[in-house]
Design a protein around this motif. Structure first.
Motif, PDB file in Angstrom:
ATOM      1  N   GLY A   2       0.827  -1.204   0.000  1.00  0.00           N
ATOM      2  CA  GLY A   2       0.000   0.000   0.000  1.00  0.00           C
ATOM      3  C   GLY A   2       0.856   1.246   0.000  1.00  0.00           C
ATOM      4  N   PRO A   3       0.304   2.358  -0.439  1.00  0.00           N
ATOM      5  CA  PRO A   3       1.081   3.591  -0.489  1.00  0.00           C
ATOM      6  C   PRO A   3       1.358   4.142   0.919  1.00  0.00           C
ATOM      7  CG  PRO A   3      -1.205   4.016  -1.106  1.00  0.00           C
ATOM      8  CD  PRO A   3      -1.068   2.542  -0.921  1.00  0.00           C
ATOM      9  N   ASN A   4       2.174   5.172   1.003  1.00  0.00           N
ATOM     10  CA  ASN A   4       2.476   5.793   2.291  1.00  0.00           C
ATOM     11  C   ASN A   4       1.185   6.233   2.968  1.00  0.00           C
ATOM     12  OD1 ASN A   4       5.271   7.178   0.698  1.00  0.00           O
ATOM     13  ND2 ASN A   4       5.346   5.668   2.289  1.00  0.00           N
ATOM     14  N   GLY A   5       1.105   5.953   4.244  1.00  0.00           N
ATOM     15  CA  GLY A   5      -0.056   6.398   5.009  1.00  0.00           C
ATOM     16  C   GLY A   5      -1.294   5.547   4.809  1.00  0.00           C
ATOM     17  N   ALA A   6      -1.131   4.365   4.196  1.00  0.00           N
ATOM     18  CA  ALA A   6      -2.298   3.530   3.908  1.00  0.00           C
ATOM     19  C   ALA A   6      -2.852   2.854   5.156  1.00  0.00           C
ATOM     20  CB  ALA A   6      -1.931   2.480   2.871  1.00  0.00           C
ATOM     21  N   GLY A   7      -1.984   2.625   6.130  1.00  0.00           N
ATOM     22  CA  GLY A   7      -2.438   1.956   7.348  1.00  0.00           C
ATOM     23  C   GLY A   7      -1.742   0.634   7.622  1.00  0.00           C
ATOM     24  N   LYS A   8      -0.650   0.372   6.905  1.00  0.00           N
ATOM     25  CA  LYS A   8       0.074  -0.882   7.102  1.00  0.00           C
ATOM     26  C   LYS A   8       0.673  -0.958   8.507  1.00  0.00           C
ATOM     27  CE  LYS A   8       2.912   0.010   3.655  1.00  0.00           C
ATOM     28  NZ  LYS A   8       2.376   1.296   3.178  1.00  0.00           N
ATOM     29  N   THR A   9       1.449   0.074   8.844  1.00  0.00           N
ATOM     30  CA  THR A   9       2.098   0.073  10.151  1.00  0.00           C
ATOM     31  C   THR A   9       1.065   0.035  11.269  1.00  0.00           C
ATOM     32  OG1 THR A   9       4.006   1.245   9.274  1.00  0.00           O
ATOM     33  CG2 THR A   9       3.650   1.396  11.649  1.00  0.00           C
ATOM     34  N   THR A  10      -0.006   0.790  11.100  1.00  0.00           N
ATOM     35  CA  THR A  10      -1.051   0.827  12.128  1.00  0.00           C
ATOM     36  C   THR A  10      -1.631  -0.569  12.358  1.00  0.00           C
ATOM     37  OG1 THR A  10      -1.546   3.075  11.418  1.00  0.00           O
ATOM     38  CG2 THR A  10      -3.175   1.994  12.796  1.00  0.00           C
ATOM     39  N   THR A  11      -1.887  -1.296  11.276  1.00  0.00           N
ATOM     40  CA  THR A  11      -2.426  -2.652  11.414  1.00  0.00           C
ATOM     41  C   THR A  11      -1.442  -3.560  12.148  1.00  0.00           C
ATOM     42  OG1 THR A  11      -3.567  -2.343   9.309  1.00  0.00           O
ATOM     43  CG2 THR A  11      -3.410  -4.578  10.128  1.00  0.00           C
ATOM     44  N   PRO A  32       9.830  -3.569  13.982  1.00  0.00           N
ATOM     45  CA  PRO A  32       9.034  -2.352  13.786  1.00  0.00           C
ATOM     46  C   PRO A  32       9.550  -1.518  12.620  1.00  0.00           C
ATOM     47  CG  PRO A  32      10.227  -2.264  15.882  1.00  0.00           C
ATOM     48  CD  PRO A  32      10.634  -3.523  15.197  1.00  0.00           C
ATOM     49  N   GLU A  33       8.695  -0.630  12.142  1.00  0.00           N
ATOM     50  CA  GLU A  33       9.108   0.250  11.052  1.00  0.00           C
ATOM     51  C   GLU A  33      10.205   1.206  11.526  1.00  0.00           C
ATOM     52  OE1 GLU A  33       6.137   3.205   9.838  1.00  0.00           O
ATOM     53  OE2 GLU A  33       6.696   2.744   7.788  1.00  0.00           O
ATOM     54  N   ARG A  34       9.947   1.790  12.716  1.00  0.00           N
ATOM     55  CA  ARG A  34      10.919   2.721  13.280  1.00  0.00           C
ATOM     56  C   ARG A  34      11.695   1.955  14.340  1.00  0.00           C
ATOM     57  NH1 ARG A  34      10.452   7.199  16.629  1.00  0.00           N
ATOM     58  NH2 ARG A  34       8.402   6.501  17.257  1.00  0.00           N
TER      59      ARG A  34
HETATM   60  N1  LIG Z   1      -0.029   8.276  16.262  1.00  0.00           N
HETATM   61  C1  LIG Z   1      -0.735   8.761  15.246  1.00  0.00           C
HETATM   62  N2  LIG Z   1      -1.501   9.854  15.389  1.00  0.00           N
HETATM   63  C2  LIG Z   1      -2.225  10.332  14.361  1.00  0.00           C
HETATM   64  N3  LIG Z   1      -2.258   9.795  13.127  1.00  0.00           N
HETATM   65  C3  LIG Z   1      -1.506   8.701  12.916  1.00  0.00           C
HETATM   66  C4  LIG Z   1      -0.710   8.128  13.944  1.00  0.00           C
HETATM   67  N4  LIG Z   1      -0.078   7.045  13.433  1.00  0.00           N
HETATM   68  C5  LIG Z   1      -0.466   6.962  12.142  1.00  0.00           C
HETATM   69  N5  LIG Z   1      -1.323   7.945  11.818  1.00  0.00           N
HETATM   70  C6  LIG Z   1      -1.976   8.141  10.524  1.00  0.00           C
HETATM   71  O1  LIG Z   1      -2.567   6.941  10.112  1.00  0.00           O
HETATM   72  C7  LIG Z   1      -2.393   6.727   8.725  1.00  0.00           C
HETATM   73  C8  LIG Z   1      -1.764   5.385   8.488  1.00  0.00           C
HETATM   74  O2  LIG Z   1      -0.438   5.407   8.906  1.00  0.00           O
HETATM   75  P1  LIG Z   1       0.512   4.154   8.802  1.00  0.00           P
HETATM   76  O3  LIG Z   1       1.782   4.498   9.488  1.00  0.00           O
HETATM   77  O4  LIG Z   1      -0.204   2.961   9.258  1.00  0.00           O
HETATM   78  O5  LIG Z   1       0.753   4.055   7.230  1.00  0.00           O
HETATM   79  P2  LIG Z   1       1.688   3.054   6.423  1.00  0.00           P
HETATM   80  O6  LIG Z   1       0.814   2.311   5.486  1.00  0.00           O
HETATM   81  O7  LIG Z   1       2.511   2.252   7.327  1.00  0.00           O
HETATM   82  O8  LIG Z   1       2.582   4.076   5.574  1.00  0.00           O
HETATM   83  P3  LIG Z   1       4.141   3.983   5.165  1.00  0.00           P
HETATM   84  O9  LIG Z   1       4.191   3.234   3.902  1.00  0.00           O
HETATM   85  O10 LIG Z   1       4.505   5.406   4.970  1.00  0.00           O
HETATM   86  O11 LIG Z   1       4.880   3.357   6.250  1.00  0.00           O
HETATM   87  C9  LIG Z   1      -1.566   7.890   8.217  1.00  0.00           C
HETATM   88  O12 LIG Z   1      -2.421   8.808   7.598  1.00  0.00           O
HETATM   89  C10 LIG Z   1      -0.967   8.498   9.449  1.00  0.00           C
HETATM   90  O13 LIG Z   1      -0.847   9.884   9.318  1.00  0.00           O
END
Ligand SMILES: Nc1ncnc2c1ncn2[C@@H]1O[C@H](COP(=O)(O)OP(=O)(O)OP(=O)(O)O)[C@@H](O)[C@H]1O
Ligand SMILES: [Mg+2]
Lengths: 286, 350
Positions: free
Chosen positions: B85-94, B131-133
């Motif tokens: 998924g693109p940046n900010g898609a929600g991968k890390t959050t999941t 982790p990502e970071r």
């Molecule tokens: N702690 C937080 N507070 C507010 N918004 C957040 C937080 N963590 C993530 N987000 C938002 O949630 C969305 C998903 O973020 P996430 O890090 O899951 O994306 P990602 O798919 O891992 O992107 P990337 O490819 O850049 O790593 C983004 O829009 C981000 O701004």
């Protein structure tokens, strides 16, 4: 090896505590403050012991040491604790830590235990050296009283440590948490005493105080400040501190000022802020 | 559609409702007017205990922003599942939700059948997480850091050195991690995720910050772990990486899981060709016919004075030549490479 002992060592709380100790004994600022602390207490004890002719007069030494404690112990505690949680979150190492088989309460307890041991160590080193000097220079030292004094200092240090730990769960950034810690130091050392003084004024206790009698309710209200609780705890248990307090004001503690009340209050602070820290940390997104 | 007969919890009246798996519907009991919500269960196989990672209706909001929106998927035993998924898609959050790093708004997550909400400590025993970071304890050496994680995972310390060697950090065992470069930290992170040979690996952009040799090393290691039966869940936004190592892929965009498929099926769809748009002074039938005859041309569309041509990148010059031969005078040529977005659109059939 003893299995219970092995179990304790393998518990996540003690593993985190050990890591915390390893990580902090190399912290430049902690080492520096500990050294300053040791030098000051040694200077005070040498100074006090020089003028004393027996243990009775050492109440004055301890009274002097208490003023160092009031200044430095909160600084050591706040420095150890202010970044404990927020620092790891901001840096990123908390990601891995929380993902391990560990409960968040165990992380908080491990941090408390590890940092508490570092704090205790620096207090014991500082006063230990001072104690040796006192032992050399003064005959018939009452070591029990001296140990009570050290224990009370550790307790009040743990209070500040946990207040700092709680603050480190409040903020999103380490730098804000540092600001918070500096504010806390000011609050406990400057603002809170001034507020209490103001209350004394408002309650017309001040004229009483000037006349040498302090109303009981004013003693009661002073218990809000952990430092006051600490000095009461020491004063109640170390002979000679009371009489060496200079000035016209004669400290006459009310009957509810007991050792156990003081210890209880400090414990409530310690446990209370530990629980608050856990509650905040548990809700936190890493 | 499934039909379901339920009983009102307050008046015990029976009623029949219809819905799709995962649907949430509001119910008002016709006899006693009490309100409730019913969620239709997913198929039994979805929550089968044999799937090492199960995510069901997961939603995560940051304030009012929905970062992950009601996603469901499972990672099967022994497979490599890629999260794309693109940046900010929600991968890390999941992934963070799976490791209980964040509180979720709704949904269920199970690891080896154990709910992470009920028993995170036990569930985490099965997972190695990168982790990502990535960050460590800077005052401690690489080995001391690893010993700490080994202790926490109740694994013998003897594993640590070989793992560091394998990740190419054999020469930096006693170096303080504070002095590590980003790539070295990434390698150390991978070594830490592998401590205790966990049956499940969750790797958030494992090749982030690595040099080509590091990337190759980690891919090799991932394949090796798979051959030992490890289940791997990894994220990336590099298509080629996902294509190369993964058995199945989930595509997430703006918090929504838009596709789940095997790589072979998906890569068929992913073989999108560039679109060439040629603007002409005038369009004639001869030009269009000439273009259609060029080898490698897949599709020709005429829109006003523009011809949209989808063809192999190699045929581009032949197409232009054919246009000119047929008497067309070219004003402008634009080429659009297939983007990730197009992949999403195609995959979701929009
Ligand atoms: N702690 C937080 N507070 C507010 N918004 C957040 C937080 N963590 C993530 N987000 C938002 O949630 C969305 C998903 O973020 P996430 O890090 O899951 O994306 P990602 O798919 O891992 O992107 P990337 O490819 O850049 O790593 C983004 O829009 C981000 O701004
Ligand atoms: Mg990410």
């Amino acid at each position: 090896m003893n299995t219970t002992f092995e179990k304790i060592l393998k518990n996540p709380v003690s593993i985190i505590a050990r890591k915390e100790i390893m990580d902090n004994v190399r912290n430049f600022w902690i080492i520096l403050i500990t050294i300053i602390f040791a030098i000051l207490t040694v200077a005070m004890s040498a100074f006090g012991a020089y003028f004393s002719e027996g243990w009775q007069d050492l109440g004055m030494t301890i009274a002097l040491m208490m003023s160092i404690v009031q200044l430095l112990v909160p600084i050591i505690a706040l420095m150890l604790g202010y970044a404990a949680i927020v620092g790891e979150i901001e840096k990123g190492s908390m990601n891995t830590l929380v993902s391990l088989p560990v409960k968040r309460i165990e992380i908080i307890l491990g941090k408390f235990l590890g940092l508490g041991i570092v704090l205790t160590f620096s207090i014991v080193v500082g006063f230990g050296i001072a104690g040796i000097i006192i032992g050399i220079m003064v005959p018939d030292v009452n070591y029990i009283e001296y140990l009570i004094f050290i224990a009370a200092t550790v307790l009040v240090g743990l209070v500040y440590l946990n207040v700092a730990l709680f603050f480190s769960t409040l903020f999103k950034k380490r730098s804000t948490a540092l600001g918070g810690a500096i504010f806390l130091w000011f609050f406990f050392n400057m603002i809170l005493p001034v507020i209490l003084m103001g209350i004394a004024f408002a309650g017309a206790a001040f004229s009483d105080i000037l006349e040498g009698t302090v109303p009981e309710w004013y003693y009661g209200i002073q218990l809000i400040n952990p430092m006051s609780v600490y000095s009461a705890l020491v004063t109640l248990n170390v002979e000679g501190v009371l009489s060496s307090a200079s000035g016209a004001v004669q400290i006459q503690y009310p009957s509810f000022y007991t050792t156990w009340l003081m210890v209880l209050i400090l414990f409530v602070w310690i446990v209370g802020f530990l629980l608050l820290s856990y509650q905040r940390f548990n809700k936190k997104d890493i | 559609m499934i039909e379901k007969t339920i009983r009102c919890p307050s008046c015990k009246n029976q009623l029949t409702i219809n819905g799709n798996p995962g649907d949430k519907i509001q119910i008002i009991c016709p006899s006693c007017n009490s309100k409730g919500v019913f969620t239709f269960p997913h198929e039994e196989s979805f929550l089968s205990e044999s799937n090492p990672i199960q995510v069901l209706n997961l939603t995560k909001k940051f304030n009012n922003f929905i970062a992950v929106n009601n996603i469901s998927f499972s990672v099967k035993a022994g497979e490599i599942f890629g999260f794309l998924g693109p940046n900010g898609a929600g991968k890390t959050t999941t992934m963070k939700a799976i490791l209980s790093l964040i509180n979720t708004n709704s949904g269920q997550i199970k690891i080896n059948g154990i709910s992470i909400h009920k028993d995170p400590k036990v569930a985490h025993k099965y997972v190695g997480y990168l982790p990502e970071r990535i960050a460590f304890y800077d005052n401690l050496t690489a080995l001391q850091n690893m010993y700490f994680y080994a202790d926490m995972k109740n694994t013998p310390k003897g594993e640590c050195k070989p793992l560091l060697d394998e990740m190419g950090l054999g020469g930096a065992l006693d170096k303080k991690v504070g002095k590590f470069s980003k790539g070295m930290q990434q390698r150390l992170g991978m070594a830490c995720a592998l401590i205790g040979s966990p049956p499940i690996l969750v790797l958030d952009e494992p090749s982030g910050g690595l040099d080509p040799r590091g990337v190759a090393l980690i891919r090799k290691k991932i394949r090796e772990m798979k051959s030992k039966g490890t289940t791997v869940f990894l994220s990336s936004h590099i298509l080629s990486e996902i294509q190369e190592v993964c058995d199945r892929v989930g595509i997430i965009d703006k918090g929504v899981l838009v596709a789940q498929d095997s790589v072979s099926k998906l890569s068929e769809k992913l073989k999108l060709k560039p679109k060439i748009t040629i603007e002409l002074e005038q369009i004639s039938n001869e030009v269009v016919e000439a273009v259609k005859k060029v080898q490698g041309v897949e599709k020709v569309d005429v829109k006003g004075k523009n011809i949209d041509i989808i063809c192999d990148p190699k045929s581009k010059s032949k197409v232009i030549l054919a246009v000119e031969k047929a008497g067309g005078s070219v004003i402008n040529i634009q080429t659009k490479e297939p983007s990730l977005e197009e992949v999403f659109l195609k995959v979701t059939g929009e």
